[in-house]
Design a protein around this motif. Structure first.
Motif, short mmCIF file in Angstrom:
data_model
loop_
_atom_site.label_atom_id
_atom_site.label_comp_id
_atom_site.label_asym_id
_atom_site.label_seq_id
_atom_site.Cartn_x
_atom_site.Cartn_y
_atom_site.Cartn_z
N ILE A 34 -5.55 1.41 -4.21
CA ILE A 34 -4.47 0.89 -3.56
C ILE A 34 -3.19 0.48 -4.17
O ILE A 34 -3.24 0.40 -5.42
N PHE A 36 0.88 -1.11 0.11
CA PHE A 36 -0.06 -0.05 -0.01
C PHE A 36 0.81 1.36 0.06
O PHE A 36 1.64 1.55 0.79
N ALA A 58 -5.27 -1.55 7.11
CA ALA A 58 -5.59 -3.25 7.30
C ALA A 58 -5.79 -3.26 8.60
O ALA A 58 -5.47 -2.78 9.62
N PHE A 71 -9.30 -4.29 1.99
CA PHE A 71 -8.73 -3.35 0.93
C PHE A 71 -9.81 -2.25 0.58
O PHE A 71 -10.86 -3.04 0.07
N SER A 131 -15.33 -3.21 -1.34
CA SER A 131 -14.11 -3.43 -0.75
C SER A 131 -13.76 -4.66 -0.73
O SER A 131 -14.67 -5.60 -1.32
#
Ligand SMILES: Cc1cc2nc3c(=O)[nH]c(=O)nc-3n(C[C@H](O)[C@H](O)[C@H](O)COP(=O)(O)OP(=O)(O)OC[C@H]3O[C@@H](n4cnc5c(N)ncnc54)[C@H](O)[C@@H]3O)c2cc1C
Ligand code: FES
Ligand code: FES
Lengths: 212, 338
Positions: free
Chosen positions: A60, A36, A45, A55, B5
């Motif tokens: 990212i 990252f 995280a 994520f 996500s």
């Protein structure tokens, strides 16, 4: 009891700080190398080691090995491998035609296995190596399959061609003496609207002869 | 594609804790807050791309350790982990040796590329390929709408659809691998949301639209398939699988048949016949099986078995061809093991 997904990822948001974390490559035992880096929407995280990692949904920074080189790129969880290759790394040899896994135009190798880049997410690659059509030629020399495609006029509009070549290269890497039926089986997923199949089959069989 | 996500699950417990919905629930009553499992991702991404689901979170179960194992033991049979790929099953020497029809079914499913990506659990839990179901513009019964577009006498494009059990939605189950697993009387092992393990015969895993229109299998939110078990065929067992498609390259099934029979000399002692692409779920042809017990399998008995299996067929406007297609395919599969 399982309605906590929203909370857990909301908690994980950070404010543009550089973060590091790891993703494991699919089916691999070694640690993956999703790194990252930055981004306004960078995220955090989970910290407990036994837990998994969340994520996105924003950008990212990841690292991906493509055609022998480590590349850094910024993707979202919804970024397909095809988009990552074409739009982020300018490797436009990989074509997207159906975008649904049904034509194989977007075939690339992940750890040597042909897969569809349109229906694989960039995050799914992990620390495995991607080989695209650009990585098939060696030291400026075309692969025998590529040469045979030119010789046998195995391409018309060309949209299916990169995927077709990938399937045939994979076959010849695993089978020294392919039969016509082997070539047909290897290209069973590759749809060609222009009908180049007979030339593709001839080209691949002649490349196999040359590679002996 | 909507933004979502990605949760990279490390263990089955971890995955179960994160998932709060299923693809089927989210299609039937969209919340936009779903977190759902993804393994190979082929069906999940397809539906996200089509706008049929807009999950908030994807729970990636693909890299959970231990779910990618396959083993064979003559006593306990074949155990296939949820994440074993179709290619791995296709290339397994044990599967080729003991489960001919399964090997044939897997080798004829999808494309080489897709078989490298598809997991067995994802294959069994994929949703129907009915084109109305897959089109966001057609709010059919399976998506909370009020009709089955395919069954319409006037406009229904139903050439691929069901000829058996087609009183409700007339879609077909998409998995052709399931046809072979049904003939072997496989079972599905899954953990529920509380982490308790269940084992169900594959026949009870699939759900017909006449029972429940919104789902195609019994999985509820959080239920995670861990393993597919296939019993060891007793000695003298022969099996065969035939899939009929429209193209010489790969294609979805128009009719597929798996037969597994224990022979005593040339007589059939025990037999299972499973039909794919005939009904909204893979189905057993029980009457045809009964008709073959203690019989010699030959042209006549195979033809009779086909006719028995098709006795209750009710073709729609455009799929009448499927009845003769199944008659021949059932005979063909049976004569292969005769
Ligand atoms: C062009 C094309 C042709 C195809 N042809 C065939 C064919 O001929 N025969 C055939 O059988 N299949 C065919 N398929 C299906 C394909 O091979 C895949 O098996 C299927 O799309 C899904 O597998 P997956 O592993 O990618 O699952 P995913 O897309 O990851 O998941 C599918 C579903 O399973 C759920 N799920 C995944 N893992 C688990 C688990 N462990 N526990 C509980 N739920 C889980 C997901 O939430 C989702 O609802 C075809 C697909 C395409 C695109
Ligand atoms: S573009 Fe990926 S399979 Fe067609
Ligand atoms: S050359 Fe045009 S699609 Fe194959």
């Amino acid at each position: 009891m399982k309605k906590n997904s929203k909370k857990s990822h909301a908690e994980g948001h950070s404010k543009g700080l550089s973060r590091r974390g790891f993703l494991r490559g699919a089916g691999l035992t070694t640690a993956g190398t999703v790194v990252f880096t930055t981004g306004v929407q960078a995220f955090e995280a989970h910290t407990q080691p036994a837990k998994g990692t969340s994520f996105g949904p924003g950008s990212i920074g990841i690292e991906m090995k493509v055609n022998g080189r480590m590349q850094s790129l910024t993707v979202e969880p919804r970024t397909t491998l095809a988009t990552a290759l074409r739009d982020h790394l300018s490797l436009t040899g990989t074509k997207v035609v159906c975008d649904r896994g049904s034509c194989s135009a977007c075939t690339v190798f992940i750890d040597g296995k042909p897969v569809n880049a349109c229906i694989t997410m960039a995050l799914d690659v992990g620390d495995r190596e991607v080989i695209t059509i650009e990585g098939i030629a060696r030291n400026g020399e075309l692969h025998p399959v590529q040469e045979a495609f030119i010789e046998h006029d195995a391409s018309q509009c060309g949209y299916c061609t990169p995927g077709m070549v990938m399937s045939c290269v994979h076959l010849l890497e695993n089978e020294e003496n392919p039969s016509l039926e082997d070539v047909k089986a290897a290209t069973r997923g590759n749809l060609c609207r222009c009908g180049t199949y007979p030339h593709v089959f001839k080209a691949t069989l002649s490349a196999a002869e040359k590679m002996k | 594609m909507n933004k979502f996500s990605w949760y990279e699950a490390k263990s089955v417990e971890d995955a179960i804790e994160q998932a709060n919905s299923t693809v089927s629930e989210e299609i039937y009553t969209p919340t936009g807050k779903a977190s759902i499992y993804k393994s190979g991702g082929i069906d999940v991404w397809d539906m996200v791309k089509e706008g049929l689901i807009a999950p908030q979170m994807i729970v990636n179960v693909r890299n959970i350790k231990g779910l990618d194992k396959m083993s064979f033991d003559p006593d306990s049979g074949l155990s296939i982990g949820a994440n074993v790929t179709l290619t791995e099953i296709e290339q397994s020497p044990e599967v080729s040796e003991h489960y001919t029809a399964l090997q044939q079914a897997v080798a004829h499913a999808a494309t080489p590329q897709l078989r490298n990506m598809s997991t067995l659990a994802g294959n069994l839990a994929q949703r129907t390929r009915c084109w109305y179901f897959r089109s966001a513009d057609h709010p059919c019964m399976r998506k909370g709408g009020d009709r089955c577009y395919a069954r319409s006498q006037q406009t229904g494009q139903n050439e691929n659809h069901a000829i058996l059990d087609n009183g409700s939605c007339v879609s077909l189950h998409a998995s052709s691998v399931a046809t072979a697993l049904l003939a072997y009387e496989a079972s599905i092992v899954y953990l529920d949301a509380k982490g308790e393990s269940h084992e169900v015969p594959i026949e009870d895993f699939f759900v017909s639209p006449s029972q429940d229109i919104w789902r195609e299998n019994i999985l509820s939110p959080g239920d995670l398939i861990t393993e597919i078990k296939v019993p060891t065929p007793s000695s003298g067992t022969r099996s065969h699988y035939v899939k009929q498609v429209a193209r010489e390259s790969y294609d979805w099934s128009l009719a597929d048949v798996a037969v597994v029979a224990k022979m005593n000399g040339n007589k059939c002692e025990k037999i299972t016949i499973a039909l794919g692409a005939a009904a909204p779920t893979p189905v057993r042809a029980y009457r045809a099986e009964e008709a073959l017990i203690n019989q010699v399998i030959n042209k006549e008995s195979a033809k009779l078995a086909g006719e028995t299996a098709m006795a209750s067929a009710r073709p729609l406007t455009m799929n009448g061809y499927k009845v003769p297609l199944f008659l021949t395919t059932i005979s063909q599969a049976l004569l292969e093991i005769a």
